[in-house]
Design an enzyme around this catalytic site. Structure first.
Site, PDB file in Angstrom:
ATOM      1  N   SER A 291       0.827  -1.220   0.000  1.00 45.34           N
ATOM      2  CA  SER A 291       0.000   0.000   0.000  1.00 45.34           C
ATOM      3  C   SER A 291       0.861   1.270   0.000  1.00 45.34           C
ATOM      4  O   SER A 291       0.577   2.218  -0.741  1.00 45.34           O
ATOM      5  CB  SER A 291      -0.972   0.002   1.184  1.00 45.34           C
ATOM      6  OG  SER A 291      -0.287  -0.224   2.389  1.00 45.34           O
ATOM      7  N   HIS A 321      -1.647  -8.966   1.921  1.00 48.57           N
ATOM      8  CA  HIS A 321      -1.371  -7.687   2.593  1.00 48.57           C
ATOM      9  C   HIS A 321      -2.510  -7.407   3.585  1.00 48.57           C
ATOM     10  O   HIS A 321      -2.726  -8.190   4.501  1.00 48.57           O
ATOM     11  CB  HIS A 321      -1.225  -6.597   1.509  1.00 48.57           C
ATOM     12  CG  HIS A 321      -0.712  -5.271   1.978  1.00 48.57           C
ATOM     13  ND1 HIS A 321       0.044  -5.108   3.104  1.00 48.57           N
ATOM     14  CD2 HIS A 321      -0.858  -4.019   1.459  1.00 48.57           C
ATOM     15  CE1 HIS A 321       0.355  -3.830   3.256  1.00 48.57           C
ATOM     16  NE2 HIS A 321      -0.186  -3.152   2.279  1.00 48.57           N
ATOM     17  N   HIS A 367       6.502 -12.697   7.350  1.00 52.11           N
ATOM     18  CA  HIS A 367       6.631 -11.299   6.908  1.00 52.11           C
ATOM     19  C   HIS A 367       7.785 -11.179   5.927  1.00 52.11           C
ATOM     20  O   HIS A 367       8.777 -11.916   6.032  1.00 52.11           O
ATOM     21  CB  HIS A 367       6.866 -10.368   8.099  1.00 52.11           C
ATOM     22  CG  HIS A 367       6.546  -8.942   7.782  1.00 52.11           C
ATOM     23  ND1 HIS A 367       7.456  -8.095   7.214  1.00 52.11           N
ATOM     24  CD2 HIS A 367       5.393  -8.240   7.919  1.00 52.11           C
ATOM     25  CE1 HIS A 367       6.882  -6.914   7.030  1.00 52.11           C
ATOM     26  NE2 HIS A 367       5.629  -6.972   7.442  1.00 52.11           N
ATOM     27  N   ARG A 376       3.501  -5.000  16.687  1.00 50.86           N
ATOM     28  CA  ARG A 376       2.084  -4.649  16.574  1.00 50.86           C
ATOM     29  C   ARG A 376       1.213  -5.817  17.047  1.00 50.86           C
ATOM     30  O   ARG A 376       0.112  -5.622  17.544  1.00 50.86           O
ATOM     31  CB  ARG A 376       1.746  -4.268  15.126  1.00 50.86           C
ATOM     32  CG  ARG A 376       2.551  -3.086  14.587  1.00 50.86           C
ATOM     33  CD  ARG A 376       2.335  -2.879  13.101  1.00 50.86           C
ATOM     34  NE  ARG A 376       2.745  -4.044  12.330  1.00 50.86           N
ATOM     35  CZ  ARG A 376       2.535  -4.191  11.024  1.00 50.86           C
ATOM     36  NH1 ARG A 376       1.922  -3.234  10.350  1.00 50.86           N
ATOM     37  NH2 ARG A 376       2.943  -5.275  10.393  1.00 50.86           N
ATOM     38  N   ASP A 422      -1.673  -8.953  11.700  1.00 53.07           N
ATOM     39  CA  ASP A 422      -3.000  -9.454  11.321  1.00 53.07           C
ATOM     40  C   ASP A 422      -3.434 -10.676  12.117  1.00 53.07           C
ATOM     41  O   ASP A 422      -4.616 -11.018  12.126  1.00 53.07           O
ATOM     42  CB  ASP A 422      -3.011  -9.796   9.819  1.00 53.07           C
ATOM     43  CG  ASP A 422      -2.780  -8.562   8.978  1.00 53.07           C
ATOM     44  OD1 ASP A 422      -3.373  -7.518   9.295  1.00 53.07           O
ATOM     45  OD2 ASP A 422      -1.996  -8.631   8.017  1.00 53.07           O
ATOM     46  N   ARG A 448      -4.083   3.505   7.565  1.00 52.19           N
ATOM     47  CA  ARG A 448      -2.941   3.593   6.642  1.00 52.19           C
ATOM     48  C   ARG A 448      -2.858   4.974   5.975  1.00 52.19           C
ATOM     49  O   ARG A 448      -1.782   5.417   5.557  1.00 52.19           O
ATOM     50  CB  ARG A 448      -3.054   2.450   5.628  1.00 52.19           C
ATOM     51  CG  ARG A 448      -1.888   2.081   4.739  1.00 52.19           C
ATOM     52  CD  ARG A 448      -0.537   2.081   5.344  1.00 52.19           C
ATOM     53  NE  ARG A 448      -0.224   1.149   6.407  1.00 52.19           N
ATOM     54  CZ  ARG A 448       0.479   0.036   6.314  1.00 52.19           C
ATOM     55  NH1 ARG A 448       0.949  -0.324   5.165  1.00 52.19           N
ATOM     56  NH2 ARG A 448       0.761  -0.703   7.370  1.00 52.19           N
ATOM     57  N   ARG A 468      10.538   5.340 -11.732  1.00 51.94           N
ATOM     58  CA  ARG A 468      10.643   4.632 -13.006  1.00 51.94           C
ATOM     59  C   ARG A 468      11.821   3.670 -12.980  1.00 51.94           C
ATOM     60  O   ARG A 468      12.889   3.941 -13.530  1.00 51.94           O
ATOM     61  CB  ARG A 468      10.811   5.666 -14.138  1.00 51.94           C
ATOM     62  CG  ARG A 468      10.900   5.109 -15.567  1.00 51.94           C
ATOM     63  CD  ARG A 468       9.795   4.113 -15.848  1.00 51.94           C
ATOM     64  NE  ARG A 468       9.725   3.726 -17.235  1.00 51.94           N
ATOM     65  CZ  ARG A 468      10.206   2.569 -17.728  1.00 51.94           C
ATOM     66  NH1 ARG A 468      10.824   1.713 -16.927  1.00 51.94           N
ATOM     67  NH2 ARG A 468      10.051   2.281 -19.005  1.00 51.94           N
TER      68      ARG A 468
HETATM   69  C1  COA Z   1       3.697 -12.029   4.349  1.00 52.55           C
HETATM   70  C2  COA Z   1       4.206 -12.977   3.282  1.00 52.55           C
HETATM   71  C3  COA Z   1       3.459 -12.739   1.990  1.00 52.55           C
HETATM   72  C4  COA Z   1       5.706 -12.703   3.045  1.00 52.55           C
HETATM   73  O1  COA Z   1       6.090 -13.460   1.935  1.00 52.55           O
HETATM   74  P1  COA Z   1       7.618 -13.725   1.599  1.00 52.55           P
HETATM   75  O2  COA Z   1       8.428 -12.504   1.808  1.00 52.55           O
HETATM   76  O3  COA Z   1       7.661 -14.353   0.259  1.00 52.55           O
HETATM   77  O4  COA Z   1       8.014 -14.766   2.739  1.00 52.55           O
HETATM   78  P2  COA Z   1       9.201 -15.807   2.738  1.00 52.55           P
HETATM   79  O5  COA Z   1      10.385 -15.306   2.003  1.00 52.55           O
HETATM   80  O6  COA Z   1       9.377 -16.223   4.151  1.00 52.55           O
HETATM   81  O7  COA Z   1       8.560 -17.018   1.872  1.00 52.55           O
HETATM   82  C5  COA Z   1       9.300 -18.208   1.636  1.00 52.55           C
HETATM   83  C6  COA Z   1       8.300 -19.342   1.489  1.00 52.55           C
HETATM   84  O8  COA Z   1       7.620 -19.534   2.745  1.00 52.55           O
HETATM   85  C7  COA Z   1       6.251 -19.498   2.529  1.00 52.55           C
HETATM   86  N1  COA Z   1       5.580 -18.860   3.656  1.00 52.55           N
HETATM   87  C8  COA Z   1       5.812 -17.633   4.163  1.00 52.55           C
HETATM   88  N2  COA Z   1       4.922 -17.364   5.145  1.00 52.55           N
HETATM   89  C9  COA Z   1       4.134 -18.453   5.239  1.00 52.55           C
HETATM   90  C10 COA Z   1       3.010 -18.752   6.046  1.00 52.55           C
HETATM   91  N3  COA Z   1       2.504 -17.908   6.931  1.00 52.55           N
HETATM   92  N4  COA Z   1       2.413 -19.952   5.879  1.00 52.55           N
HETATM   93  C11 COA Z   1       2.897 -20.824   4.977  1.00 52.55           C
HETATM   94  N5  COA Z   1       3.936 -20.596   4.175  1.00 52.55           N
HETATM   95  C12 COA Z   1       4.548 -19.397   4.308  1.00 52.55           C
HETATM   96  C13 COA Z   1       6.074 -18.634   1.293  1.00 52.55           C
HETATM   97  O9  COA Z   1       4.788 -18.821   0.706  1.00 52.55           O
HETATM   98  C14 COA Z   1       7.218 -19.069   0.445  1.00 52.55           C
HETATM   99  O10 COA Z   1       6.868 -20.302  -0.134  1.00 52.55           O
HETATM  100  P3  COA Z   1       7.356 -20.683  -1.648  1.00 52.55           P
HETATM  101  O11 COA Z   1       8.859 -20.684  -1.564  1.00 52.55           O
HETATM  102  O12 COA Z   1       6.737 -22.003  -1.880  1.00 52.55           O
HETATM  103  O13 COA Z   1       6.838 -19.596  -2.542  1.00 52.55           O
HETATM  104  C15 COA Z   1       4.057 -14.464   3.751  1.00 52.55           C
HETATM  105  O14 COA Z   1       4.734 -14.639   4.970  1.00 52.55           O
HETATM  106  C16 COA Z   1       2.610 -14.871   3.893  1.00 52.55           C
HETATM  107  O15 COA Z   1       1.990 -15.256   2.902  1.00 52.55           O
HETATM  108  N6  COA Z   1       2.020 -14.801   5.137  1.00 52.55           N
HETATM  109  C17 COA Z   1       0.623 -15.073   5.333  1.00 52.55           C
HETATM  110  C18 COA Z   1      -0.227 -13.876   4.914  1.00 52.55           C
HETATM  111  C19 COA Z   1      -0.100 -12.731   5.890  1.00 52.55           C
HETATM  112  O16 COA Z   1      -0.162 -12.926   7.094  1.00 52.55           O
HETATM  113  N7  COA Z   1       0.046 -11.518   5.359  1.00 52.55           N
HETATM  114  C20 COA Z   1       0.128 -10.308   6.151  1.00 52.55           C
HETATM  115  C21 COA Z   1       1.508  -9.781   6.168  1.00 52.55           C
HETATM  116  S1  COA Z   1       1.640  -8.384   7.253  1.00 52.55           S
END
Ligand code: COA
Length: 526
Positions: A291, A321, A367, A376, A422, A448, A468
């Site tokens: 965002s 997100h 994260h 948080r 969250d 936000r 860009r």
């Molecule tokens: C937030 C998020 C998108 C960050 O993604 P990211 O930076 O790619 O995280 P990572 O580098 O740790 O990911 C490595 C792997 O672990 C997985 N992973 C990360 N968090 C996970 C979770 N909560 N549950 C299961 N698998 C998870 C990813 O999907 C990724 O899998 P892949 O290699 O098969 O694609 C991820 O942790 C997530 O999807 N969390 C759940 C959704 C959530 O709570 N979002 C709010 C964030 S504030």
């Protein structure tokens, strides 16, 4: 406020000019009027922006006791005048100094290298690539967010509170984000404004204003938007879930969050406190999150703040997100439906593994930057421990906190197995009766706005250019690093044979077919 009259008495003239002197403070005529008393003026209930006695704004007669200094590691070192009560005045005095500071820094270090870009970074969503300036907050992987250098516990301690309340007021946080200073009570009240809803920036731009004045109109739009958002969000809530009932009138004697909860139709003082905390902690999370980055990018095209913020909201609506808080509650509800109350640790582990094995993520955990429990999350947990320790849903969230990280570590994929913001917010909201999960991301969006709009003011004040970055095709990237492979569809045209595109006619038909379906005159009318 008129852009031609910025500058405060007792302050160096701002860039635009000097304002007419304010009237001298008058002694309070009623016991309620406490504009001249610092202790009482901490209370927004009896200290509205305008004095009860003479209906004008006053300069305080004394300095606030123990005004906290900016922390050592604050990103921001320019102190506004402690007597400035108008945010725009404060900005007008800070901006030229900050512009000069950055200019001199760039003159000295403009060509200093600050990192290396790897192929993995280009494919990996630019994680870890230092590519943005975002002034209002910085995210430490271990400690979590710092708003202008202040951690969440520090903000909870230092920011002004409502009378009898213990949680920070989001208006105070907005002041901090914009100025880098914890606000005095008078400054806080100046941050509460209700203005009109058309973009003043867009209008001024169309009239051909000088770019050095951009920030002033962005500031006006930001204040309008923040003032109006609770009304819009509350109206959406009432329309969707309360049969279109009225949101009522704004009470100028109450703070922003209290008014918002009133408009939503909630009166429990604990819920109002929760809303103050919620709206504070969801405000900002440095610049790279979806965002914040979206508003930064769209704003860089000089799209007005309404458009930049609307774009940010579309990003916030994604399940990875902002929508994750809704996903968490859905997941918890499914869990309770399947396993009932008082579930054993073993059964919880199985449920979590089932989620992972079915190719889904555990919502509320992990994260992109953080590598420890999100502060948080922690402050919401503390709120729950204080106010709803026996709530079955909270107990489930607390039990999951002990189990999910181990399962994620065992799975070995997530870089951060700890909970994020969250994982907790929905549980608190539903405890106080707000059970409409689809609305949670709207609440997140109201908060936000404080972060992304305060940054947008600074982005224009510092003259940030159109964003860009350079994109590359896989073929181009392979060529750049000297990788040899077979020819791929995206490889340079010189390496490919011309093709006659046999599927083109079918493709044209499909476009026309889909277009007719979604653009029928009936659809446009409805
Ligand atoms: C937030 C998020 C998108 C960050 O993604 P990211 O930076 O790619 O995280 P990572 O580098 O740790 O990911 C490595 C792997 O672990 C997985 N992973 C990360 N968090 C996970 C979770 N909560 N549950 C299961 N698998 C998870 C990813 O999907 C990724 O899998 P892949 O290699 O098969 O694609 C991820 O942790 C997530 O999807 N969390 C759940 C959704 C959530 O709570 N979002 C709010 C964030 S504030």
């Amino acid at each position: 406020m008129d852009g031609a009259t910025v500058g405060s008495p007792g302050q160096r003239p701002g860039v635009i000019g000097q304002r007419a002197p304010r009237p001298p403070p008058c002694p309070p005529k009623s016991p309620q009027c406490s504009v001249v008393s610092w202790e009482c003026s901490m209370c927004p209930l009896c200290c509205p922006p305008r004095c009860h006695c003479c209906h004008s704004k006053h300069q305080p007669t004394a300095s606030p006791p123990d005004a906290p200094p900016a922390p050592q590691d604050s990103q921001f070192s320019l102190s506004p005048s402690p007597l400035s009560q108008n945010l725009k005045d404060v900005l007008a005095s800070m901006i030229p100094k900050e512009q000069a500071r950055i200019k001199s820094f760039r003159q000295q270090h403009g060509s200093t290298a600050i990192g290396q870009i790897t192929v993995d970074m280009v494919y990996g969503g630019m994680r870890g690539m230092k590519g943005l300036i975002y002034e209002t907050s910085v995210l430490d992987p271990d400690e979590g967010i710092r708003f202008r250098g202040f951690s969440i516990p520090e903000c909870q301690k230092l920011l002004p509170k409502a009378a009898g309340g213990e949680e920070p007021l989001p208006e105070g946080l907005f002041w901090l984000l914009v100025t880098g200073e914890v606000p005095t009570p008078e400054q806080l009240s100046a941050a509460i404004t209700a203005l009109n809803s058309e973009s003043k920036f867009a209008r001024a731009y169309a009239e051909g204003i000088n770019r050095v004045k951009y920030w002033e109109f962005v500031y006006e739009d930001a204040m309008d938007l923040i003032a109006k958002l609770p009304c819009v969000a509350a109206k959406i809530y009432r329309n969707l879930y309360r049969e279109g009932s009225s949101i009522g009138a704004i009470d100028p004697n109450l703070d922003w969050s209290h008014n918002f909860t009133n408009m939503l139709g909630y009166t429990d003082p604990q819920f109002i406190e929760l809303m103050r905390l919620y709206l504070t902690i969801h405000s900002d999370h440095e610049g790279g999150n979806v965002s914040a980055h979206t508003s930064h990018l769209v704003g860089s095209a000089l799209s007005d703040p309404y458009l930049a913020f609307a774009a940010a909201m579309n990003g916030l609506a994604g399940p990875l997100h902002g929508l994750a808080n809704q996903e968490v509650l859905l997941w918890l509800t499914d869990l309770q439906k399947e396993l009932g109350q008082d579930v054993s640790d073993e059964k919880l582990r199985d449920f979590i593994w089932n989620t992972l094995n079915s190719g889904r993520v555990v919502p509320g955990y992990g994260h992109a930057v953080l590598r420890k429990t999100d502060p948080r999350y922690t402050c919401q947990r503390e709120f729950a421990l204080k106010h709803l320790p026996k709530d079955p849903m909270f107990k489930l969230v607390a039990q999951l906190y002990k189990i999910v990280p181990n399962v994620l570590l065992e799975q070995g994929k997530a870089k951060n197995p700890w909970p994020n913001v969250d994982a907790h917010s929905g549980v608190l909201l539903q405890y106080y009766g707000m059970k409409e999960m689809k609305y949670y991301t709207v609440l997140f969006g109201v908060s936000r706005a404080l972060g992304v709009l305060s940054q947008l003011i600074w982005s224009r004040a510092l003259g940030f250019p159109l964003e860009r970055p350079k994109s590359m095709s896989t073929a181009g990237l392979m060529q750049l690093v000297g990788y040899k492979s077979g020819i791929r569809p995206g490889s340079p045209a010189s390496e490919r044979q011309p093709s006659s595109s046999p599927g083109q006619a079918e493709l044209t038909q499909e476009f026309l077919h889909r277009g007719r379906r979604s653009w029928s005159p009936l659809a446009l009318q409805s």
